[in-house]
Design a protein around this motif. Structure first.
Motif, mmCIF file in Angstrom:
data_model
loop_
_atom_site.group_PDB
_atom_site.id
_atom_site.type_symbol
_atom_site.label_atom_id
_atom_site.label_comp_id
_atom_site.label_asym_id
_atom_site.label_seq_id
_atom_site.Cartn_x
_atom_site.Cartn_y
_atom_site.Cartn_z
ATOM 1 N N LYS A 14 -13.202 27.440 -47.929
ATOM 2 C CA LYS A 14 -11.795 27.426 -48.353
ATOM 3 C C LYS A 14 -11.373 26.033 -48.806
ATOM 4 N N TYR A 15 -12.129 25.013 -48.408
ATOM 5 C CA TYR A 15 -11.821 23.639 -48.785
ATOM 6 C C TYR A 15 -12.487 23.237 -50.102
ATOM 7 N N LYS A 18 -10.777 21.206 -52.876
ATOM 8 C CA LYS A 18 -9.532 20.668 -52.317
ATOM 9 C C LYS A 18 -9.726 19.334 -51.606
ATOM 10 N N VAL A 19 -10.974 18.923 -51.440
ATOM 11 C CA VAL A 19 -11.258 17.665 -50.753
ATOM 12 C C VAL A 19 -12.224 16.840 -51.595
ATOM 13 N N ASN A 59 -7.497 15.006 -43.029
ATOM 14 C CA ASN A 59 -8.161 16.305 -43.172
ATOM 15 C C ASN A 59 -8.674 16.788 -41.820
ATOM 16 N N LEU A 62 -10.472 20.214 -41.510
ATOM 17 C CA LEU A 62 -11.770 20.191 -42.192
ATOM 18 C C LEU A 62 -12.837 19.557 -41.305
ATOM 19 N N ILE A 90 -18.872 22.840 -49.972
ATOM 20 C CA ILE A 90 -17.603 22.293 -50.436
ATOM 21 C C ILE A 90 -17.668 21.702 -51.844
#
Length: 91
Positions: A14-15, A18-19, A59, A62, A90
């Motif tokens: 899901k990350y 996004k990171v 984060n 995470l 990721i």
């Protein structure tokens, strides 16, 4: 059932996008370096997290899931293999 189908890896994906992957890779590499000194994953992670508190705080969820994955799967698959699975999940 594949390791990548486990709940932790589903959450980790899901990350994706996004990171900053470079930051995660750096933290994982630091944990691995520290493990060579202590031979204990949890101790190494705590040390690295403490020294990189701003990144970890930004984060938190995470890095909690990453630590959970490392603790759960490293004994079976080896740290290097699990680290690669995390990085590929990721990126």
């Amino acid at each position: 059932m594949s390791v990548l189908d486990e709940e932790e890896f589903v959450t980790l994906r899901k990350y994706k996008g996004k990171v900053k992957v470079e930051n995660v890779e750096r933290i994982i590499d630091l944990i691995e370096e520290e493990m060579k000194k202590t031979d204990k994953l949890k101790t190494a992670a705590i040390y690295v997290f403490a020294n990189n508190v701003e990144e970890i705080k930004s984060n938190k969820e995470l890095y909690e899931i990453i630590l959970k994955i490392l603790e759960k799967f490293s004994p079976k698959l080896g740290f290097d293999n699990v680290a690669e699975l995390i990085k590929s999940s990721i990126s």
